[in-house]
Every structure is written in structure tokens, then in C-alpha cells.
Scaffold this motif. Structure first.
Motif, PDB file in Angstrom:
ATOM      1  N   VAL A  32       0.859  -1.180   0.000  1.00  0.00           N
ATOM      2  CA  VAL A  32       0.000   0.000   0.000  1.00  0.00           C
ATOM      3  C   VAL A  32       0.896   1.231   0.000  1.00  0.00           C
ATOM      4  O   VAL A  32       1.713   1.406   0.909  1.00  0.00           O
ATOM      5  N   GLN A  33       0.771   2.061  -1.021  1.00  0.00           N
ATOM      6  CA  GLN A  33       1.563   3.277  -1.145  1.00  0.00           C
ATOM      7  C   GLN A  33       3.060   2.981  -0.976  1.00  0.00           C
ATOM      8  O   GLN A  33       3.774   3.705  -0.307  1.00  0.00           O
ATOM      9  N   GLY A  34       3.491   1.882  -1.585  1.00  0.00           N
ATOM     10  CA  GLY A  34       4.912   1.530  -1.576  1.00  0.00           C
ATOM     11  C   GLY A  34       5.415   0.852  -0.315  1.00  0.00           C
ATOM     12  O   GLY A  34       6.596   0.543  -0.208  1.00  0.00           O
ATOM     13  N   ARG A  35       4.513   0.605   0.657  1.00  0.00           N
ATOM     14  CA  ARG A  35       4.913  -0.061   1.901  1.00  0.00           C
ATOM     15  C   ARG A  35       4.186  -1.386   2.031  1.00  0.00           C
ATOM     16  O   ARG A  35       3.021  -1.487   1.669  1.00  0.00           O
ATOM     17  N   MET A  36       4.883  -2.371   2.596  1.00  0.00           N
ATOM     18  CA  MET A  36       4.252  -3.662   2.844  1.00  0.00           C
ATOM     19  C   MET A  36       3.404  -3.557   4.110  1.00  0.00           C
ATOM     20  O   MET A  36       3.870  -3.031   5.118  1.00  0.00           O
ATOM     21  N   VAL A  37       2.152  -3.989   4.031  1.00  0.00           N
ATOM     22  CA  VAL A  37       1.272  -3.955   5.205  1.00  0.00           C
ATOM     23  C   VAL A  37       0.719  -5.339   5.499  1.00  0.00           C
ATOM     24  O   VAL A  37       0.522  -6.143   4.605  1.00  0.00           O
ATOM     25  N   THR A  38       0.482  -5.598   6.776  1.00  0.00           N
ATOM     26  CA  THR A  38      -0.227  -6.802   7.211  1.00  0.00           C
ATOM     27  C   THR A  38      -1.702  -6.429   7.341  1.00  0.00           C
ATOM     28  O   THR A  38      -2.065  -5.249   7.259  1.00  0.00           O
ATOM     29  N   ARG A  39      -2.551  -7.409   7.598  1.00  0.00           N
ATOM     30  CA  ARG A  39      -3.974  -7.091   7.750  1.00  0.00           C
ATOM     31  C   ARG A  39      -4.201  -6.132   8.912  1.00  0.00           C
ATOM     32  O   ARG A  39      -5.022  -5.236   8.836  1.00  0.00           O
ATOM     33  N   LYS A  40      -3.419  -6.319   9.996  1.00  0.00           N
ATOM     34  CA  LYS A  40      -3.589  -5.448  11.164  1.00  0.00           C
ATOM     35  C   LYS A  40      -3.040  -4.048  10.892  1.00  0.00           C
ATOM     36  O   LYS A  40      -3.656  -3.049  11.258  1.00  0.00           O
ATOM     37  N   SER A  41      -1.886  -3.950  10.230  1.00  0.00           N
ATOM     38  CA  SER A  41      -1.339  -2.612   9.965  1.00  0.00           C
ATOM     39  C   SER A  41      -2.173  -1.866   8.933  1.00  0.00           C
ATOM     40  O   SER A  41      -2.289  -0.637   8.992  1.00  0.00           O
ATOM     41  N   LEU A  42      -2.821  -2.587   8.002  1.00  0.00           N
ATOM     42  CA  LEU A  42      -3.733  -1.938   7.058  1.00  0.00           C
ATOM     43  C   LEU A  42      -4.941  -1.379   7.810  1.00  0.00           C
ATOM     44  O   LEU A  42      -5.340  -0.235   7.600  1.00  0.00           O
ATOM     45  N   ALA A  43      -5.503  -2.172   8.712  1.00  0.00           N
ATOM     46  CA  ALA A  43      -6.641  -1.709   9.521  1.00  0.00           C
ATOM     47  C   ALA A  43      -6.252  -0.487  10.347  1.00  0.00           C
ATOM     48  O   ALA A  43      -7.016   0.469  10.478  1.00  0.00           O
ATOM     49  N   GLU A  44      -5.025  -0.487  10.876  1.00  0.00           N
ATOM     50  CA  GLU A  44      -4.564   0.643  11.677  1.00  0.00           C
ATOM     51  C   GLU A  44      -4.344   1.893  10.827  1.00  0.00           C
ATOM     52  O   GLU A  44      -4.579   3.006  11.277  1.00  0.00           O
ATOM     53  N   LEU A  45      -3.923   1.708   9.555  1.00  0.00           N
ATOM     54  CA  LEU A  45      -3.821   2.844   8.632  1.00  0.00           C
ATOM     55  C   LEU A  45      -5.194   3.472   8.420  1.00  0.00           C
ATOM     56  O   LEU A  45      -5.330   4.701   8.408  1.00  0.00           O
ATOM     57  N   ILE A  46      -6.218   2.652   8.242  1.00  0.00           N
ATOM     58  CA  ILE A  46      -7.577   3.139   7.996  1.00  0.00           C
ATOM     59  C   ILE A  46      -8.151   3.784   9.257  1.00  0.00           C
ATOM     60  O   ILE A  46      -8.736   4.866   9.210  1.00  0.00           O
ATOM     61  N   GLU A  47      -7.957   3.126  10.391  1.00  0.00           N
ATOM     62  CA  GLU A  47      -8.555   3.567  11.656  1.00  0.00           C
ATOM     63  C   GLU A  47      -7.822   4.772  12.251  1.00  0.00           C
ATOM     64  O   GLU A  47      -8.413   5.592  12.929  1.00  0.00           O
ATOM     65  N   GLY A  48      -6.505   4.850  12.005  1.00  0.00           N
ATOM     66  CA  GLY A  48      -5.728   5.944  12.574  1.00  0.00           C
ATOM     67  C   GLY A  48      -5.224   5.658  13.975  1.00  0.00           C
ATOM     68  O   GLY A  48      -4.611   6.507  14.604  1.00  0.00           O
ATOM     69  N   GLU A  49      -5.495   4.463  14.476  1.00  0.00           N
ATOM     70  CA  GLU A  49      -4.984   4.035  15.776  1.00  0.00           C
ATOM     71  C   GLU A  49      -4.972   2.511  15.810  1.00  0.00           C
ATOM     72  O   GLU A  49      -5.427   1.870  14.874  1.00  0.00           O
ATOM     73  N   SER A  50      -4.462   1.952  16.898  1.00  0.00           N
ATOM     74  CA  SER A  50      -4.329   0.495  16.946  1.00  0.00           C
ATOM     75  C   SER A  50      -5.694  -0.185  17.000  1.00  0.00           C
ATOM     76  O   SER A  50      -6.673   0.383  17.483  1.00  0.00           O
ATOM     77  N   VAL A  51      -5.742  -1.405  16.471  1.00  0.00           N
ATOM     78  CA  VAL A  51      -6.967  -2.203  16.466  1.00  0.00           C
ATOM     79  C   VAL A  51      -6.710  -3.515  17.191  1.00  0.00           C
ATOM     80  O   VAL A  51      -5.569  -3.937  17.339  1.00  0.00           O
ATOM     81  N   MET A  52      -7.778  -4.152  17.655  1.00  0.00           N
ATOM     82  CA  MET A  52      -7.644  -5.402  18.407  1.00  0.00           C
ATOM     83  C   MET A  52      -7.350  -6.589  17.499  1.00  0.00           C
ATOM     84  O   MET A  52      -6.534  -7.434  17.811  1.00  0.00           O
ATOM     85  N   ASP A  53      -8.081  -6.662  16.374  1.00  0.00           N
ATOM     86  CA  ASP A  53      -7.933  -7.801  15.484  1.00  0.00           C
ATOM     87  C   ASP A  53      -8.395  -7.408  14.089  1.00  0.00           C
ATOM     88  O   ASP A  53      -9.148  -6.447  13.930  1.00  0.00           O
ATOM     89  N   ALA A  54      -7.935  -8.145  13.083  1.00  0.00           N
ATOM     90  CA  ALA A  54      -8.338  -7.855  11.707  1.00  0.00           C
ATOM     91  C   ALA A  54      -8.461  -9.154  10.922  1.00  0.00           C
ATOM     92  O   ALA A  54      -7.750 -10.117  11.187  1.00  0.00           O
TER      93      ALA A  54
END
Length: 75
Positions: A7-29
Motif C-alpha cells: 500500500v503506497q509503496g509499503r508492505m502492510v499486514t492485515r492489522k497494519s492496514l486496519a490501523e492505517l484506515i482507523e488511525g490508531e491500533s486495532v484489536m484484530d483484523a
């Protein structure tokens, strides 16, 4: 298939993608999926991920792989 996506040149995991969208940490994705839509801002490919920002909430979020655009189904 790998769970990680670019995403935008960076490798993301499902949790880090969710955190990009949410703007803060998430419990699970959930696993990342290709959304059946194009980005309304740049026309790029959009990814979809379901996640839990808290124990009582479940949100579906979308994020463009090319630009900053993101949205959720949160009312």
C-alpha cells in the motif's frame, strides 16, 4: 497467497492496514481482500479489510493502494 500487501509503496499486514484506515491500533483484523471498486480519488486498486477497533465494534474499511484515500462503513 501472502497475507501481506503493498500500500503506497509499503508492505502492510492485515492489522497494519486496519490501523492505517482507523488511525490508531486495532484489536484484530480479518484477511485483506481486493475490493470490487476503484479509488474515487485516483482510480487505483482498493483493498478491503474487516477489523475490530474495540471488543464491541466491527468495522469494514477500504484503502487505496496508490493514494491516501480510505473510508469505513461506520455510521
Amino acid at each position: 497467497m501472502s497475507e501481506n500487501r503493498v500500500v503506497q509503496g509499503r508492505m502492510v499486514t492485515r492489522k497494519s492496514l486496519a490501523e492505517l484506515i482507523e488511525g490508531e491500533s486495532v484489536m484484530d483484523a480479518e484477511p485483506i481482500e481486493d475490493a470490487d471498486r476503484d479509488c474515487p480519488e485516483c482510480g487505483g486498486d482498493v483493498l478491503e479489510v474487516g477489523y475490530m477497533p474495540s471488543v464491541t465494534a466491527f468495522v469494514t474499511g477500504w484503502k487505496c493502494q496508490e493514494c491516501d484515500w480510505a473510508e469505513t462503513d461506520r455510521e
